[in-house]
Design a protein around this motif. Structure first.
Motif, PDB file in Angstrom:
ATOM      1  N   SER A   1     103.310  99.759  81.246  1.00  0.00           N
ATOM      2  CA  SER A   1     103.212  98.901  82.425  1.00  0.00           C
ATOM      3  C   SER A   1     101.881  99.199  83.124  1.00  0.00           C
ATOM      4  O   SER A   1     100.828  99.153  82.509  1.00  0.00           O
ATOM      5  CB  SER A   1     104.409  99.120  83.341  1.00  0.00           C
ATOM      6  OG  SER A   1     104.389  98.231  84.436  1.00  0.00           O
ATOM      7  N   SER A   2     101.898  99.571  84.393  1.00  0.00           N
ATOM      8  CA  SER A   2     100.652  99.854  85.112  1.00  0.00           C
ATOM      9  C   SER A   2     100.239 101.320  85.036  1.00  0.00           C
ATOM     10  O   SER A   2      99.213 101.700  85.596  1.00  0.00           O
ATOM     11  CB  SER A   2     100.809  99.452  86.586  1.00  0.00           C
ATOM     12  OG  SER A   2     101.854 100.196  87.196  1.00  0.00           O
ATOM     13  N   ASN A   3     101.010 102.165  84.343  1.00  0.00           N
ATOM     14  CA  ASN A   3     100.694 103.589  84.239  1.00  0.00           C
ATOM     15  C   ASN A   3      99.811 103.853  83.031  1.00  0.00           C
ATOM     16  O   ASN A   3     100.062 103.326  81.941  1.00  0.00           O
ATOM     17  CB  ASN A   3     101.996 104.402  84.120  1.00  0.00           C
ATOM     18  CG  ASN A   3     102.933 104.157  85.286  1.00  0.00           C
ATOM     19  OD1 ASN A   3     102.586 104.427  86.428  1.00  0.00           O
ATOM     20  ND2 ASN A   3     104.110 103.606  85.007  1.00  0.00           N
ATOM     21  N   LYS A   4      98.792 104.690  83.236  1.00  0.00           N
ATOM     22  CA  LYS A   4      97.833 104.983  82.175  1.00  0.00           C
ATOM     23  C   LYS A   4      97.562 106.486  82.115  1.00  0.00           C
ATOM     24  O   LYS A   4      97.657 107.173  83.132  1.00  0.00           O
ATOM     25  CB  LYS A   4      96.520 104.235  82.409  1.00  0.00           C
ATOM     26  CG  LYS A   4      96.672 102.721  82.463  1.00  0.00           C
ATOM     27  CD  LYS A   4      95.353 102.035  82.761  1.00  0.00           C
ATOM     28  CE  LYS A   4      95.528 100.530  82.851  1.00  0.00           C
ATOM     29  NZ  LYS A   4      94.247  99.846  83.154  1.00  0.00           N
ATOM     30  N   GLU A   5      97.215 106.956  80.927  1.00  0.00           N
ATOM     31  CA  GLU A   5      96.924 108.378  80.745  1.00  0.00           C
ATOM     32  C   GLU A   5      95.855 108.552  79.670  1.00  0.00           C
ATOM     33  O   GLU A   5      95.927 107.959  78.598  1.00  0.00           O
ATOM     34  CB  GLU A   5      98.197 109.129  80.342  1.00  0.00           C
ATOM     35  CG  GLU A   5      98.000 110.635  80.194  1.00  0.00           C
ATOM     36  CD  GLU A   5      99.284 111.346  79.795  1.00  0.00           C
ATOM     37  OE1 GLU A   5      99.557 112.419  80.347  1.00  0.00           O
ATOM     38  OE2 GLU A   5      99.999 110.825  78.916  1.00  0.00           O
TER      39      GLU A   5
END
Length: 277
Positions: free
Chosen positions: A181-185
């Motif tokens: 979704s809108s989470n990134k790593e």
């Protein structure tokens, strides 16, 4: 393989993670067929949020090129996941313990994952790996309340390249990028390998690495290979906005892996005559 991790004990109950896994290539003597199993358990926070995950996976490698040094392996993974929450441990300023009967403190669901891995070995001691995978393809409902709360698809991109500097020294840079979704790593780092002994009777090597999780943590890794046994230790330092509370403390992790590269001897149904007869 086994991994144990504990994290953030300085600000809450420690987040604890246990991961056990095993896999085999040419499974049941089927050339290029890989089969594996993975068990994951995680306990997090004051509410003792527990996550149990059991996965079964399979892959098949296709080799190509004039030297057969290229391969691509598609794979599928099926998982059963269960989540539990101890509602009695959750406290709020206004209404005390959580007594909402609509809260389902135990949830179970299935997951479907898949991906591809490309490998290239230009020469002995050098290897490139590039992979992409998709987790939670079926987007199961994971909410503790009786309403839709979908687990979004998580996409992972990863790459490593191991190359020899000398017969004793090798370097292995790598990266991992994933988003859900809108989470990134983002993770990036470098491992160094020094071979102490490499003969037909003994293999010993030392590993050391420095990695970073962008805008969140930096961590160091130390490991040793002895024969078929590998042991690794890592510790990460929190550098995010939470560092004022954690005092830059992050998580400690230990990993152990053992490789079985020979099958059991074939059973003999006859007696062998001694040489002295």
């Amino acid at each position: 393989m086994g991994i144990y991790r504990t994290q953030w004990g300085s600000i809450s109950k420690p987040f604890e993670t246990i991961n056990l896994a095993g896999d085999a290539n040419s499974f049941m003597n089927v050339r290029n067929l890989g089969v594996g199993a993975n068990m994951f358990y995680d306990r997090a926070g004051d509410g003792n949020l527990g996550t149990f995950n059991l996965n079964i996976s399979a892959s098949y490698s296709f080799h190509f090129g004039s030297l057969r040094n290229h391969s691509i392996a598609p794979g599928l993974q099926f998982g059963l996941m269960s989540r539990q929450l101890d509602r009695d441990q959750l406290k709020f300023e206004q209404n005390g313990a959580v007594n909402d009967q609509s809260l389902n403190a135990n949830r179970s669901y299935f997951t479907l994952n898949g991906g591809f891995l490309y490998r290239y070995q230009p020469k002995r001691g050098n290897e490139l790996k590039i992979g992409v995978s998709w987790h939670n393809i079926n987007q199961p409902d994971v909410g503790f309340y009786n309403e839709d709360e979908l687990l979004y698809v998580r996409t992972n991109y990863h790459a490593t390249y191991r190359f020899e500097i000398t017969t004793k020294w090798s370097l292995e840079p790598g990266m991992l990028y994933r988003h859900q979704s809108s989470n990134k790593e983002w993770l990036a780092g470098l491992n160094g390998i020094y071979i102490l002994e490499n003969s037909s009777m003994e293999y010993t090597a030392l590993h050391a690495g420095v990695w970073t999780r962008v805008e969140d943590a930096a961590f160091i890794f130390l490991g040793v290979d002895w024969q078929k046994l590998s042991i690794g230790l890592s510790y990460d330092f929190n550098i995010s906005g939470l560092s004022a509370v954690t005092q830059n403390r992050g998580g400690f992790e230990i990993s152990v892996m053992y490789i079985f590269d020979r099958g059991l001897p074939k059973r003999k149904f006859y007696k062998t005559c001694p040489e002295y007869l």
